[in-house]
Design an enzyme around this catalytic site. Structure first.
Site, PDB file in Angstrom:
ATOM      1  N   CYS A   1     -10.777   0.370   3.373  1.00 39.12           N
ATOM      2  CA  CYS A   1      -9.369   0.183   2.983  1.00 39.12           C
ATOM      3  C   CYS A   1      -8.730   1.553   2.768  1.00 39.12           C
ATOM      4  O   CYS A   1      -9.335   2.422   2.122  1.00 39.12           O
ATOM      5  CB  CYS A   1      -9.276  -0.628   1.686  1.00 39.12           C
ATOM      6  SG  CYS A   1      -7.573  -0.983   1.197  1.00 39.12           S
ATOM      7  N   LEU A   2      -7.542   1.732   3.307  1.00 42.49           N
ATOM      8  CA  LEU A   2      -6.873   3.032   3.177  1.00 42.49           C
ATOM      9  C   LEU A   2      -6.490   3.322   1.732  1.00 42.49           C
ATOM     10  O   LEU A   2      -6.232   4.459   1.372  1.00 42.49           O
ATOM     11  CB  LEU A   2      -5.643   3.072   4.093  1.00 42.49           C
ATOM     12  CG  LEU A   2      -5.968   2.968   5.583  1.00 42.49           C
ATOM     13  CD1 LEU A   2      -4.698   2.925   6.413  1.00 42.49           C
ATOM     14  CD2 LEU A   2      -6.879   4.087   6.052  1.00 42.49           C
TER      15      LEU A   2
ATOM     16  N   HIS B   1      -3.624  -8.163   0.979  1.00 44.34           N
ATOM     17  CA  HIS B   1      -2.850  -7.114   0.275  1.00 44.34           C
ATOM     18  C   HIS B   1      -1.521  -7.676  -0.232  1.00 44.34           C
ATOM     19  O   HIS B   1      -1.045  -7.301  -1.301  1.00 44.34           O
ATOM     20  CB  HIS B   1      -2.568  -5.925   1.201  1.00 44.34           C
ATOM     21  CG  HIS B   1      -3.640  -4.877   1.240  1.00 44.34           C
ATOM     22  ND1 HIS B   1      -4.046  -4.178   0.130  1.00 44.34           N
ATOM     23  CD2 HIS B   1      -4.377  -4.381   2.262  1.00 44.34           C
ATOM     24  CE1 HIS B   1      -4.992  -3.313   0.475  1.00 44.34           C
ATOM     25  NE2 HIS B   1      -5.219  -3.426   1.756  1.00 44.34           N
TER      26      HIS B   1
ATOM     27  N   GLN C   1       0.812  -1.221   0.000  1.00 41.96           N
ATOM     28  CA  GLN C   1       0.000   0.000   0.000  1.00 41.96           C
ATOM     29  C   GLN C   1       0.844   1.270   0.000  1.00 41.96           C
ATOM     30  O   GLN C   1       0.331   2.342  -0.347  1.00 41.96           O
ATOM     31  CB  GLN C   1      -0.929   0.031   1.231  1.00 41.96           C
ATOM     32  CG  GLN C   1      -2.015  -1.037   1.195  1.00 41.96           C
ATOM     33  CD  GLN C   1      -2.939  -0.939   2.376  1.00 41.96           C
ATOM     34  OE1 GLN C   1      -2.663  -1.529   3.428  1.00 41.96           O
ATOM     35  NE2 GLN C   1      -4.014  -0.197   2.250  1.00 41.96           N
TER      36      GLN C   1
ATOM     37  N   HIS D   1      -7.348  -9.228   6.002  1.00 44.79           N
ATOM     38  CA  HIS D   1      -7.392  -8.126   5.041  1.00 44.79           C
ATOM     39  C   HIS D   1      -5.973  -7.732   4.622  1.00 44.79           C
ATOM     40  O   HIS D   1      -5.704  -7.503   3.439  1.00 44.79           O
ATOM     41  CB  HIS D   1      -8.125  -6.932   5.682  1.00 44.79           C
ATOM     42  CG  HIS D   1      -8.184  -5.701   4.831  1.00 44.79           C
ATOM     43  ND1 HIS D   1      -9.341  -5.227   4.272  1.00 44.79           N
ATOM     44  CD2 HIS D   1      -7.212  -4.831   4.444  1.00 44.79           C
ATOM     45  CE1 HIS D   1      -9.081  -4.125   3.567  1.00 44.79           C
ATOM     46  NE2 HIS D   1      -7.798  -3.865   3.670  1.00 44.79           N
ATOM     47  N   GLU D   2      -5.064  -7.702   5.620  1.00 45.24           N
ATOM     48  CA  GLU D   2      -3.679  -7.277   5.317  1.00 45.24           C
ATOM     49  C   GLU D   2      -2.924  -8.344   4.525  1.00 45.24           C
ATOM     50  O   GLU D   2      -2.198  -8.015   3.585  1.00 45.24           O
ATOM     51  CB  GLU D   2      -2.928  -6.951   6.626  1.00 45.24           C
ATOM     52  CG  GLU D   2      -3.546  -5.852   7.469  1.00 45.24           C
ATOM     53  CD  GLU D   2      -3.899  -4.599   6.695  1.00 45.24           C
ATOM     54  OE1 GLU D   2      -4.846  -3.913   7.116  1.00 45.24           O
ATOM     55  OE2 GLU D   2      -3.254  -4.301   5.667  1.00 45.24           O
TER      56      GLU D   2
HETATM   57  O1  K2U Z   1      -5.381  -2.288   4.943  1.00 40.78           O
HETATM   58  C1  K2U Z   1      -5.963  -1.208   5.108  1.00 40.78           C
HETATM   59  O2  K2U Z   1      -6.333  -0.522   4.163  1.00 40.78           O
HETATM   60  C2  K2U Z   1      -6.308  -0.758   6.517  1.00 40.78           C
HETATM   61  C3  K2U Z   1      -7.686  -1.278   6.806  1.00 40.78           C
HETATM   62  C4  K2U Z   1      -7.612  -2.437   7.736  1.00 40.78           C
HETATM   63  C5  K2U Z   1      -8.972  -3.048   7.950  1.00 40.78           C
HETATM   64  C6  K2U Z   1      -9.941  -3.077   6.963  1.00 40.78           C
HETATM   65  C7  K2U Z   1     -11.166  -3.670   7.230  1.00 40.78           C
HETATM   66  C8  K2U Z   1     -11.416  -4.235   8.467  1.00 40.78           C
HETATM   67  C9  K2U Z   1     -10.443  -4.200   9.429  1.00 40.78           C
HETATM   68  C10 K2U Z   1      -9.216  -3.609   9.161  1.00 40.78           C
HETATM   69  C11 K2U Z   1      -8.602  -0.177   7.302  1.00 40.78           C
HETATM   70  O3  K2U Z   1      -8.781   0.810   6.340  1.00 40.78           O
HETATM   71  S1  K2U Z   1      -8.093   0.645   8.713  1.00 40.78           S
HETATM   72  C12 K2U Z   1      -9.543   1.662   8.910  1.00 40.78           C
HETATM   73  C13 K2U Z   1     -10.563   0.947   9.757  1.00 40.78           C
HETATM   74  C14 K2U Z   1     -10.638   1.319  11.065  1.00 40.78           C
HETATM   75  C15 K2U Z   1     -11.508   0.657  11.904  1.00 40.78           C
HETATM   76  C16 K2U Z   1     -12.297  -0.385  11.437  1.00 40.78           C
HETATM   77  C17 K2U Z   1     -12.213  -0.765  10.105  1.00 40.78           C
HETATM   78  C18 K2U Z   1     -11.337  -0.085   9.236  1.00 40.78           C
HETATM   79 ZN    ZN Z   2      -6.713  -2.343   2.782  1.00 36.64          ZN
END
Ligand code: K2U
Ligand code: ZN
Length: 175
Positions: free
Chosen positions: A95-96, A141, A51, A137-138
């Site tokens: 997702c960021l 990626h 990412q 999720h990670e």
């Molecule tokens: O990988 C990323 O893009 C960070 C993700 C991680 C994530 C996605 C879905 C569910 C759990 C974790 C998120 O964008 S971090 C933002 C966030 C914050 C609280 C709850 C869900 C997502």
């Molecule tokens: Zn993500």
């Protein structure tokens, strides 16, 4: 430590399979620290190296919620799911790299993950709840998979079109 720019979908680097780490170098430790700083700044609860455009199998997480609990920053090198529960949970994921888009994704409720920590030591942990959702999720990626890949083609295309427009608008602002 420094903040790193987060790639926005669609970007070919977000679809590639990242390379395994052979040894934990000081540079990789700094990368993990930069990723944690970038994650907290976003704010987010997870971030994978692809990412920020680094094709290495490294993810960071801190899914601790609320102020009362101490934060638990984690850096996982070469993370692998070694067991997943038959039971599945649905979570509204974001997702960021796909800002302001959310959709329900179903995944195994619990997973066991093995990884190398920043000292090169093999670790294994049983994740449940939001930690389980986040670590899956990670790891996706690292294999070039995004949460929108679990959605139907229409919803996935709608979100991709919104991101194409967002990137075009951001590029115009910078010009
Ligand atoms: O990988 C990323 O893009 C960070 C993700 C991680 C994530 C996605 C879905 C569910 C759990 C974790 C998120 O964008 S971090 C933002 C966030 C914050 C609280 C709850 C869900 C997502
Ligand atoms: Zn993500």
């Amino acid at each position: 430590m420094s903040l790193r720019p987060i790639l926005i979908h669609p970007d070919p680097r977000l679809k590639k399979v990242a390379d395994p780490v052979s040894e934990i170098t000081p540079e990789l430790e700094k990368l993990a620290d930069d990723m944690l700083e970038t994650m907290y700044d976003a704010p987010g609860i997870g971030l994978a190296a692809p990412q920020i455009g680094v094709m290495t199998r490294l993810i960071v997480m801190d899914c601790v919620k609320g102020e009362d609990e101490a934060p638990r920053p984690m850096a996982l090198f070469n993370p692998e799911v070694t067991w997943s529960s038959d039971e599945r949970s649905t979570y509204e994921e974001g997702c960021l790299s796909i800002p302001d888009q959310f959709a329900e994704v179903e995944r195994p409720s619990e997973v066991k993950v093995a990884w190398l920590d920043r000292h090169g030591k093999l670790q294994e942990e049983h994740f449940t709840g939001l930690w389980a959702t986040c670590v899956q999720h990670e790891i996706d990626h690292l294999n070039g998979k995004l949460f929108i890949d679990y959605l139907g083609p229409m919803k996935r295309q709608m979100i991709t079109r919104k991101m194409v427009k967002l990137k075009r608008d951001l590029a115009r602002e910078k010009a």
